[in-house]
Design an enzyme around this catalytic site. Structure first.
Site, PDB file in Angstrom:
ATOM      1  NE  ARG A 155      -2.443  -1.685   3.185  1.00 25.36           N
ATOM      2  CZ  ARG A 155      -2.836  -1.779   4.449  1.00 25.36           C
ATOM      3  NH1 ARG A 155      -3.778  -1.034   4.887  1.00 25.36           N
ATOM      4  NH2 ARG A 155      -2.240  -2.632   5.243  1.00 25.36           N
ATOM      5  CG  HIS A 199     -19.139  46.106 -11.247  1.00 25.72           C
ATOM      6  ND1 HIS A 199     -20.364  45.494 -11.394  1.00 25.72           N
ATOM      7  CD2 HIS A 199     -19.355  47.206 -10.510  1.00 25.72           C
ATOM      8  CE1 HIS A 199     -21.279  46.223 -10.790  1.00 25.72           C
ATOM      9  NE2 HIS A 199     -20.693  47.274 -10.243  1.00 25.72           N
ATOM     10  CD  GLU A 254      -8.213  53.711  -3.948  1.00 26.44           C
ATOM     11  OE1 GLU A 254      -8.592  52.557  -4.192  1.00 26.44           O
ATOM     12  OE2 GLU A 254      -8.994  54.662  -3.826  1.00 26.44           O
ATOM     13  N   GLY A 314      -5.944  50.411  -0.333  1.00 27.29           N
ATOM     14  CA  GLY A 314      -6.865  49.793  -1.296  1.00 27.29           C
ATOM     15  C   GLY A 314      -6.038  48.962  -2.262  1.00 27.29           C
ATOM     16  CB  THR A 315      -4.583  45.606  -1.898  1.00 22.63           C
ATOM     17  OG1 THR A 315      -5.787  45.045  -1.391  1.00 22.63           O
ATOM     18  CG2 THR A 315      -3.637  45.926  -0.761  1.00 22.63           C
ATOM     19  CG  ASN A 316      -9.489  45.579  -4.774  1.00 21.00           C
ATOM     20  OD1 ASN A 316      -8.909  44.575  -4.393  1.00 21.00           O
ATOM     21  ND2 ASN A 316     -10.698  45.905  -4.381  1.00 21.00           N
ATOM     22  CG  ASP A 317      -8.225  51.353  -7.673  1.00 20.01           C
ATOM     23  OD1 ASP A 317      -8.222  51.158  -8.902  1.00 20.01           O
ATOM     24  OD2 ASP A 317      -9.236  51.714  -7.047  1.00 20.01           O
ATOM     25  NE  ARG A 374     -15.572  48.878  -3.129  1.00 18.36           N
ATOM     26  CZ  ARG A 374     -15.124  47.690  -2.713  1.00 18.36           C
ATOM     27  NH1 ARG A 374     -15.906  46.909  -1.997  1.00 18.36           N
ATOM     28  NH2 ARG A 374     -13.902  47.296  -3.031  1.00 18.36           N
ATOM     29  CB  CYS A 382     -10.333  48.447   2.856  1.00 15.66           C
ATOM     30  SG  CYS A 382      -9.923  49.760   1.713  1.00 15.66           S
ATOM     31  NE  ARG A 418     -14.680  54.112  -2.138  1.00 15.23           N
ATOM     32  CZ  ARG A 418     -14.419  53.059  -2.911  1.00 15.23           C
ATOM     33  NH1 ARG A 418     -13.210  52.513  -2.865  1.00 15.23           N
ATOM     34  NH2 ARG A 418     -15.328  52.551  -3.714  1.00 15.23           N
TER      35      ARG A 418
HETATM   36  C1  PEP Z   1      -9.343  49.120  -3.680  1.00 16.27           C
HETATM   37  O1  PEP Z   1      -9.037  49.735  -4.686  1.00 16.27           O
HETATM   38  O2  PEP Z   1      -8.609  48.273  -3.140  1.00 16.27           O
HETATM   39  C2  PEP Z   1     -10.644  49.343  -3.040  1.00 16.27           C
HETATM   40  C3  PEP Z   1     -10.946  48.769  -1.892  1.00 16.27           C
HETATM   41  O3  PEP Z   1     -11.543  50.134  -3.676  1.00 16.27           O
HETATM   42  P1  PEP Z   1     -12.423  49.700  -4.945  1.00 16.27           P
HETATM   43  O4  PEP Z   1     -12.320  48.224  -5.055  1.00 16.27           O
HETATM   44  O5  PEP Z   1     -13.795  50.183  -4.651  1.00 16.27           O
HETATM   45  O6  PEP Z   1     -11.769  50.440  -6.041  1.00 16.27           O
HETATM   46 MG    MG Z   2     -10.114  51.527  -5.201  1.00 12.32          MG
END
Ligand code: PEP
Ligand code: MG
Length: 854
Positions: free
Chosen positions: A79, A428, A717, A738-741, A534, A803, A590
C-alpha cells in the site's frame, strides 16, 4: 530492525523504529502508532521515500532479506504511504505472492471457490496495473464460473506477455513495488497531487504487510469502522462488515454486508458477536484518543481473532471536519489551538453558503474563475430588468452578462447567482457578488449573444433564456440543469471554534459593507466595524439613480445644488441605518469614488429613456454622455479628483454623515464616523478635502447645536500615495490601503480586463498567482510596507488597514499582521475566514515556540 544498503532501505514497523511522516509517509507512521498501542497489527515493513525513489529510477534490489521478514511463502499487501493522505498514491495490491502452489494450498484450507477468487483477482490486478496489459482481456462476467475465469486470465497473461504468470514471489514483489514507485513519479500523478497542495518533490513510501484472510471456520470476515458521520461529524458508529471476505473487499464491495451496530434491517456484528464488537469499538476509541483524530479503521476477524490492518483519517466534509476538531478539543484530546489549526480557513465559506453537492452528478457547461463561493440554481436571464421580473415572480434566476456595470446592481440583487463572460477576481461582478454573498463565476469559457439571449459553451452547446443552470461559484463552473445542493450551517460547532479564534487573534477584522443588508451580515459574522462603505452603491438603489443623473446633467450650480439637496436626506437615512445596525462600532465611509459616467446609461435605448425622464432632447443627453466619457476612466476623473472638481458632492456626503451621526447617537451608542478620501496621490488633495470636510462639520455643529467627533482618513491606492505616505499621514487619522487599485496601478494591469490573459500568465509561471486574488508580496507588498512604515513614522498613532479584496485572503492577512497593520477589511462572507486565519497565525506561533522550548 533497519536494513540499509545501496539499493534498498526498509524498516520493520516496531514500537521503536526510525519511522517518520517525512521519511516514510503518514500511513507508515500511523501503523507504528497502532503497534505502540498494542493493537493486533500484522507484520509490516515500510520502505522510505528514498528507497521508493531508487526503485523508480531502476536501481537493482535485493529483496530476499525483506521477504524473509514474512517467513516462507508469504502472501502480502502493498500500500502507498504519502506524507499527507490527501495527496493520494497508487492503489493497493493484495495477495502478492499468489501462485499455483499457494492456490493449491488455499484450495485445501479455504475451499476451491475462495482460492480461485483470490488467485483470479490477483492475476487481474497484476496484469492490468503492474504489467499494464489491456484490461478487456482480463474482464470476466459474473456468469462465468470463477475456475474458468481464472484459467482464461492465466492464458490471456501468457498470450499477451509470451511468458507464464510469474510464480516467484520475489519477482512479483519487485515488479509491484517498482510499478507503484513509477506510478507516483509519473507526470499525471505529480500534477494531480500538486493540485492538492503537495510540493513538486513530494515523496512516496510503501508499506508491505502480511495478508490476513477474513475467511475461516469460526467467525471470519473483513470490515471498516469509524466513529463519526462523515457528512455532519455527529458521533455514531458507522461502517460495515462482510463475512468470509478477503482483505479489503468490505471497503469496495458493499453486497451482503452486515451492519456493525444493532439494526432492525438486518444482522449486525453487535448482536451476532458482542464480544468482538466491544473489542473493536474499544480499539477504535483508543485510536481516536491516542492518534488524536477521527480514524477509519480497517479490520479483519480471523477465526474469532481481531486484526487491525490499517487506520486512516476519516474522509469528511468541511462541516464534519470542523465539528470533529471542536469535539476533540472539548474532550480534552487536543488543545483548542490545534482545533483552530486543523480547519483550513477557506473551508468555512463552504459552511456559510449553500454548496453544490460534490457527490452529485454534474454536467459541465462552462468553466471560469471562481469569483464568489457557494452554489445556486436558477433560470438564465440576460438583463437586470429580466432578473427583477423573475424575482417578482418568485423564480430564482442566474444573471448572465458579458461583464457587469454599476447599473446591473439591482439585477444582481434580484439574482441568486451571476455569470459573466469577461472579468477577473476584482472585476465589478466579482467584488459586488462577494459583497452580497451571491455565487459568481467570471471569465467563463462561453460566448454570449445578448440579442438572441443565448450562451454557447466551449463544446458548442447553446442555452437559452429561461433554461435552468447551476452555478458553482466555489469551483468556478456553470452546470447544465438543476444539481443537488447542500444547505449552509452555522451551528454550535462553528460558533464555538470562532469564539476560540476571537479569543487569541491580534489583528482586527472589519467588513466591507455598503448597504444595511451588508451591514447586518457584517454584524452577524462578528466584524469589528465597517472598514469600507462604498457610497456609490447607494446611488443605484430605488429612484436615486434618476436624482443622481439630474445632478450630473445640471446646467447651473443652482440646478446641481437642487438635485444634491434631494440626495442629502437619502444619504443621511442610509448612514443612520448603518450606524444603527453597527451599534457604536466604527463605520468608515468612503466619499464618492467612481467616474460619473458609470451612473449614465451605456446604450442608446437607455439614453432615450433618460432623455424622456429628464425632458431633454436625446442629442443633449448623448452629448453629455460623450463629454463625460474618458479613454481610461479608471485613471480619469474619479475619486478625490471628482471631489475637488465638483466639491458639492463631497460636501453633501460629509453633511449627510455628520447629521446622521447626531441622529444615530441619540438613538443608541455614540457614533464616531470615519470619512475616507479615495484615490489620493498628493498631499494637497488631502488638505483641500480636509478643509472642506472640517468646514461642513463646523457648520453642522453650529446649526444643530450638537457635538460630535469624526476621523478623516485616506485611501492609499495609488503607488504615489504609498511612497508619500509620510506627508499624507500628517493630515490623516488613518490610512487604508486599497490593494485592488494599488495592484492595478503597480502592475499597470486593468482589473476588469486581466481575466483574459490571467490563466495563461499563471499557467506559464509569469505570475505565481493572480495578483488581484493573492497579494503580490514582492511588488505591491513592498509598496504596502513602505507606505505603512512611512505613515507610522510620521504619525505613530495612525491606524493602518487593508480594505482591498486581499483583506479576506489568509496569506495576505499573514503579511498584513507582520507589517504591523491594525486591521483588515473584507466582504462580509470572508470575515469568518479572516478571523480564523488571523487566529491561526497566533496559534502557529505559540506552537512553534512551545516546540522549540521542548
Ligand atoms: C481598492 O481599490 O482596493 C478598493 C478597496 O476600492 P475599490 O475596489 O472600490 O476600487
Ligand atoms: Mg479603489
Amino acid at each position: 530492525m533497519q536494513q540499509n544498503n545501496d539499493s534498498l532501505e526498509y524498516t520493520r514497523i516496531r514500537r521503536v523504529a526510525p519511522i517518520a511522516v517525512n521519511t516514510h509517509g503518514g500511513r507508515a507512521k500511523c501503523l507504528q502508532r497502532l503497534v505502540r498501542l498494542d493493537l493486533p497489527v500484522p507484520e509490516t515493513v515500510a520502505l522510505s521515500f528514498d528507497a521508493v525513489r531508487k526503485l523508480a529510477d531502476g536501481h537493482p534490489l535485493d529483496i530476499s532479506a525483506l521477504l524473509k521478514t514474512f517467513g516462507d511463502a508469504p502472501l502480502l499487501t502493498v500500500r502507498p504511504s504519502s506524507e499527507d493522505p490527501d495527496w493520494g498514491g497508487p492503489g493497493a495490491m493484495l495477495n502478492v505472492g499468489m501462485n499455483d502452489q499457494r492456490h493449491a494450498e488455499l484450495t485445501q484450507t479455504l475451499g476451491p471457490d475462495t482460492a480461485d477468487a483470490l488467485y483470479l483477482r490477483f492475476v487481474q490486478a497484476y496484469a492490468i496495473h503492474i504489467e499494464r496489459l489491456d484490461p478487456e482481456e482480463f474482464e470476466n462476467d459474473s456468469a462465468t464460473p470463477v475456475r474458468l475465469a481464472l484459467k482464461s486470465a492465466l492464458d490471456a497473461y501468457e498470450n499477451e506477455t509470451d511468458e507464464p504468470f510469474p510464480q516467484d514471489v520475489e519477482t512479483q514483489l519487485i515488479k509491484v513495488l517498482r510499478s507503484m514507485a513509477r506510478a507516483w513519479s509519473g507526470t499525471t500523478a505529480r500534477l494531480l497531487r500538486q493540485a492538492k497542495g503537495a510540493p513538486a518533490d513530494a515523496g512516496l513510501g510503501l508499506i508491505v504487510q502480511a495478508m490476513s484472510f477474513g475467511v475461516g471456520a469460526d467467525e471470519s470476515g473483513a470490515g471498516v469502522i469509524q466513529l463519526i458521520d462523515e457528512e455532519t461529524g455527529a458521533p455514531l458508529i458507522r461502517g460495515r462488515y462482510k463475512r468470509q471476505a478477503i482483505g479489503r473487499s468490505a471497503l469496495t464491495d458493499k453486497t451482503d454486508v452486515m451492519y456493525l451496530t444493532h439494526d432492525a434491517r438486518g444482522p449486525s456484528l453487535e448482536v451476532d458477536c458482542p464480544a468482538l464488537f466491544e473489542q473493536l469499538t474499544t480499539m477504535t476509541q483508543l485510536c481516536r484518543v491516542k492518534l488524536r483524530e477521527e480514524m477509519l479503521v480497517e479490520f479483519i476477524i480471523e477465526n474469532n481473532k481481531l486484526v487491525i490492518l490499517d487506520a486512516v483519517r476519516v474522509q469528511r466534509s468541511s462541516r464534519a471536519a470542523l465539528r470533529s476538531a471542536v469535539q476533540l478539543a472539548e474532550d480534552g484530546i487536543i488543545p483548542k489551538s490545534d482545533a483552530l489549526l486543523r480547519i483550513p480557513p477557506r473551508s468555512l465559506t463552504e459552511l456559510l453558503h449553500p454548496q453544490v453537492d460534490p457527490t452529485a452528478p454534474r454536467v459541465a457547461f462552462a468553466k471560469g474563475i471562481a469569483a464568489s463561493p457557494g452554489g445556486a440554481v436558477g433560470r438564465l436571464v440576460f438583463s437586470s430588468a429580466a432578473a427583477q421580473v423573475s424575482e417578482a415572480r418568485g423564480e430564482a434566476c442566474i444573471l448572465v452578462r458579458r461583464e457587469t456595470a454599476p447599473e446591473d446592481i439591482r439585477g444582481m440583487h434580484s439574482s441568486v447567482g451571476v455569470l459573466t463572460e469577461r472579468g477577473g477576481v476584482t472585476s465589478h461582478a466579482a467584488v459586488i457578488a462577494r459583497g452580497m454573498g451571491v455565487p459568481c463565476v467570471v471569465g467563463a469559457s462561453m460566448t454570449i449573444n445578448s440579442r438572441k439571449k443565448t450562451i454557447t459553451g466551449a463544446n458548442g452547446q447553446t442555452l437559452n433564456e429561461g433554461d435552468m443552470i447551476t452555478l458553482d461559484g466555489s469551483a468556478g463552473e456553470a452546470l447544465i440543469g438543476e444539481t443537488k445542493m447542500l444547505p449552509p450551517s452555522k451551528d454550535y460547532w462553528y460558533l464555538q471554534l470562532m469564539e476560540w479564534a476571537d479569543a487569541i487573534r491580534d489583528i482586527d477584522v472589519r467588513a466591507n459593507a455598503d448597504t444595511p443588508a451588508d451591514a447586518a451580515m457584517a454584524r452577524d459574522f462578528k466584524a469589528q466595524g465597517i472598514g469600507l462603505c462604498r457610497t456609490e452603491h447607494m446611488f443605484f438603489e430605488g429612484d436615486r439613480l434618476t436624482v443622481m443623473r439630474e445632478m450630473i446633467f445640471a446646467a447651473t450650480h443652482e440646478d446641481r445644488q437642487e438635485a444634491i439637496s434631494r440626495l442629502l436626506p437619502m444619504q443621511r437615512s442610509d448612514f443612520i441605518e448603518l450606524f444603527r445596525i453597527m451599534q457604536g462600532q466604527p463605520v468608515c465611509i468612503r466619499l464618492l469614488d467612481p467616474p460619473l459616467h458609470e451612473f449614465l446609461p451605456s446604450d442608446r435605448a437607455g439614453a432615450k429613456e433618460l432623455a424622456e425622464a429628464l425632458d431633454l432632447p436625446l442629442s443633449d443627453v448623448t452629448r453629455r454622455i460623450e463629454w463625460l466619457s474618458e479613454f481610461n476612466p479608471m485613471l480619469g476623473m474619479r475619486g478625490v479628483r471628482l471631489g475637488i472638481t465638483f466639491p458639492e458632492i463631497y460636501e453633501m456626503q460629509a453633511r449627510a454623515i455628520f447629521e446622521a451621526t447626531i441622529e444615530a447617537s441619540k438613538l443608541g451608542a455614540p457614533v464616531v464616523p470615519e470619512v475616507m478620501i479615495p484615490l489620493v496621490s498628493a498631499m494637497r488633495e488631502v488638505e483641500l478635502v480636509k478643509t472642506l470636510v472640517d468646514g461642513v462639520a463646523a457648520a453642522v455643529r453650529n446649526e444643530k447645536g450638537a457635538e460630535f467627533t469624526y476621523r478623516l482618513g485616506v485611501m492609499v491606492e495609488t503607488p504615489r500615495a504609498a511612497l508619500r505616505a509620510h506627508e499624507i499621514a500628517q493630515h490623516a487619522a488613518f490610512l487604508s490601503f486599497g490593494t485592488n487599485d494599488l495592484t492595478q496601478m503597480a502592475y499597470g494591469l486593468s482589473r476588469d480586463d486581466a481575466g483574459r490573459f490571467m490563466n495563461a500568465y499563471v499557467q506559464q509561471g509569469v505570475f505565481p498567482e493572480d495578483p488581484f486574488h493573492t497579494l503580490d508580496v514582492d511588488g505591491v507588498g513592498e509598496l504596502l510596507t513602505i507606505g505603512a512604515a512611512r505613515g507610522r513614522k510620521a504619525s505613530p498613532k495612525i491606524v493602518l488597514s487593508v480594505c482591498g479584496e486581499h483583506g479576506g485572503n489568509p496569506e495576505s492577512i499573514a503579511f498584513c499582521r507582520a507589517a504591523g497593520f491594525d486591521y483588515v477589511s473584507c466582504s462580509p462572507f470572508r470575515v469568518p475566514v479572516a478571523r480564523l486565519a488571523a487566529a491561526q497565525l497566533v496559534a502557529a506561533e505559540a506552537k512553534a515556540t512551545n516546540l522549540s522550548r521542548k
